[in-house]
Design a protein around this motif. Structure first.
Motif, PDB file in Angstrom:
ATOM      1  N   ARG A   1       0.508   7.884  -2.164  1.00 24.87           N
ATOM      2  CA  ARG A   1      -0.059   7.958  -3.506  1.00 24.87           C
ATOM      3  C   ARG A   1      -1.491   7.445  -3.492  1.00 24.87           C
ATOM      4  NH1 ARG A   1       5.327   6.915  -4.690  1.00 24.87           N
ATOM      5  NH2 ARG A   1       6.262   8.459  -6.056  1.00 24.87           N
ATOM      6  N   ASP A   2      -2.304   8.097  -2.684  1.00 26.60           N
ATOM      7  CA  ASP A   2      -3.729   7.789  -2.658  1.00 26.60           C
ATOM      8  C   ASP A   2      -4.028   6.342  -2.314  1.00 26.60           C
ATOM      9  OD1 ASP A   2      -4.797  10.037  -5.316  1.00 26.60           O
ATOM     10  OD2 ASP A   2      -4.594  10.317  -3.155  1.00 26.60           O
ATOM     11  N   ASP A   3      -3.191   5.736  -1.502  1.00 31.38           N
ATOM     12  CA  ASP A   3      -3.478   4.372  -1.058  1.00 31.38           C
ATOM     13  C   ASP A   3      -3.607   3.372  -2.197  1.00 31.38           C
ATOM     14  OD1 ASP A   3      -4.327   5.719   1.675  1.00 31.38           O
ATOM     15  OD2 ASP A   3      -4.142   3.557   1.964  1.00 31.38           O
ATOM     16  N   LYS A   4      -2.857   3.592  -3.243  1.00 32.98           N
ATOM     17  CA  LYS A   4      -2.762   2.614  -4.319  1.00 32.98           C
ATOM     18  C   LYS A   4      -2.201   1.326  -3.716  1.00 32.98           C
ATOM     19  CE  LYS A   4      -0.331   2.632  -8.760  1.00 32.98           C
ATOM     20  NZ  LYS A   4       0.558   3.492  -9.582  1.00 32.98           N
ATOM     21  N   ILE A   5      -2.758   0.191  -4.086  1.00 34.81           N
ATOM     22  CA  ILE A   5      -2.285  -1.092  -3.568  1.00 34.81           C
ATOM     23  C   ILE A   5      -1.978  -1.995  -4.750  1.00 34.81           C
ATOM     24  CG2 ILE A   5      -2.830  -3.136  -2.188  1.00 34.81           C
ATOM     25  CD1 ILE A   5      -4.611  -1.398  -0.467  1.00 34.81           C
ATOM     26  N   ILE A   6      -0.727  -2.445  -4.833  1.00 36.58           N
ATOM     27  CA  ILE A   6      -0.338  -3.342  -5.916  1.00 36.58           C
ATOM     28  C   ILE A   6       0.117  -4.671  -5.347  1.00 36.58           C
ATOM     29  CG2 ILE A   6       0.277  -1.443  -7.458  1.00 36.58           C
ATOM     30  CD1 ILE A   6       3.245  -2.184  -6.880  1.00 36.58           C
ATOM     31  N   PHE A   7       0.018  -5.709  -6.188  1.00 40.37           N
ATOM     32  CA  PHE A   7       0.295  -7.079  -5.772  1.00 40.37           C
ATOM     33  C   PHE A   7       1.493  -7.658  -6.510  1.00 40.37           C
ATOM     34  CE2 PHE A   7      -3.339  -8.692  -3.262  1.00 40.37           C
ATOM     35  CZ  PHE A   7      -4.110  -7.547  -3.259  1.00 40.37           C
TER      36      PHE A   7
ATOM     37  N   ARG B   1       0.864  -1.183   0.000  1.00 43.25           N
ATOM     38  CA  ARG B   1       0.000   0.000   0.000  1.00 43.25           C
ATOM     39  C   ARG B   1       0.890   1.220   0.000  1.00 43.25           C
ATOM     40  NH1 ARG B   1      -2.643   1.893   5.626  1.00 43.25           N
ATOM     41  NH2 ARG B   1      -3.550   3.844   4.953  1.00 43.25           N
TER      42      ARG B   1
END
Lengths: 111, 115
Positions: B99-105, B95
């Motif tokens: 950056r606006d709570d962007k969440i990548i996997f 998270r």
């Protein structure tokens, strides 16, 4: 509480057709996300929203549009479907400091 | 740019043994969060554990613990006393708070527990 629901669960499209995937959550979450899952690629972020009326691009936004007109709903649109958009689509939502809650997924096939 | 790397596409482990699933990340921001999720063959995503970048102690949840090494930018998941029901796909996620709570996997690790 239903949690996060996705409509439809399955869909088959022909190349060039359009469709909208609906994600709804009843937990009053601020944040909502759309991911696609492809074999060997994990989950890739398409678009996300930090609140009603806001949207932002993720890792793979091309070919998709989104809208968040109501806090509880996050719509993902495909204007002109392509075979490369065949995938499983997951929606997720979360509260400010917490984990994501995921929907059951939508399996989309584009012929 | 944010990046999450899971280098083990698949693992086979004997039942009752401990398992470590690797996750490394890359971010230039000091404020971030790390998640682990489990995806069984049925397809649903199940949250396991969370670690914030400023948390002083490693997160633990039952048989799950997160081995957080901030300087090495790693957040490995440790499962103690593995069970047959632990067979699943495991995803690490990050998270980005600034950056606006962007969440990548990450791409995931498929874990097979052998009887």
């Amino acid at each position: 509480n239903a949690g996060v629901t996705q409509t439809p669960k399955f869909r088959v499209l022909k190349t060039g057709q359009s469709m909208t995937l609906l994600c709804a959550q009843d937990m009053n979450h601020e944040y909502m996300y759309w991911y696609r899952q492809d074999p060997g690629m994990g989950l890739r972020l398409i678009h996300y929203s930090v609140g009603e009326g806001t949207t932002a691009k993720g890792e793979v936004p091309d070919g998709y549009n989104v809208s968040r007109l109501k806090k509880q709903n996050f719509l993902l649109g495909l204007e002109s479907a392509a075979p490369s958009q065949t995938s499983v689509y997951f929606c997720a939502s979360r509260h400010l400091h917490n984990e994501q809650f995921f929907g059951p997924g939508t399996r989309l096939t584009v012929l | 740019a944010q990046k999450i790397t899971q280098t083990q596409p698949g693992m086979f482990v004997q039942e009752k043994e401990a398992v470590t699933l690797d996750c490394t990340y890359d971010t230039s921001d000091p404020s971030y969060g790390l998640f682990w999720y489990k995806q069984p063959s049925s397809g649903e995503m199940i949250f396991l554990i969370y670690q914030g970048s400023y948390d002083q102690q490693n997160a633990t949840e039952g048989r799950y613990s997160l081995n957080f090494q901030k300087a090495r930018k790693s957040a490995n998941l440790v499962i103690s006393a593995s069970q047959l029901g632990d067979s699943a796909m495991y995803f690490c996620a990050m998270r980005d708070i600034r950056r606006d709570d962007k969440i990548i996997f990450g791409k995931g690790t498929r874990l097979h527990i052998l009887p």
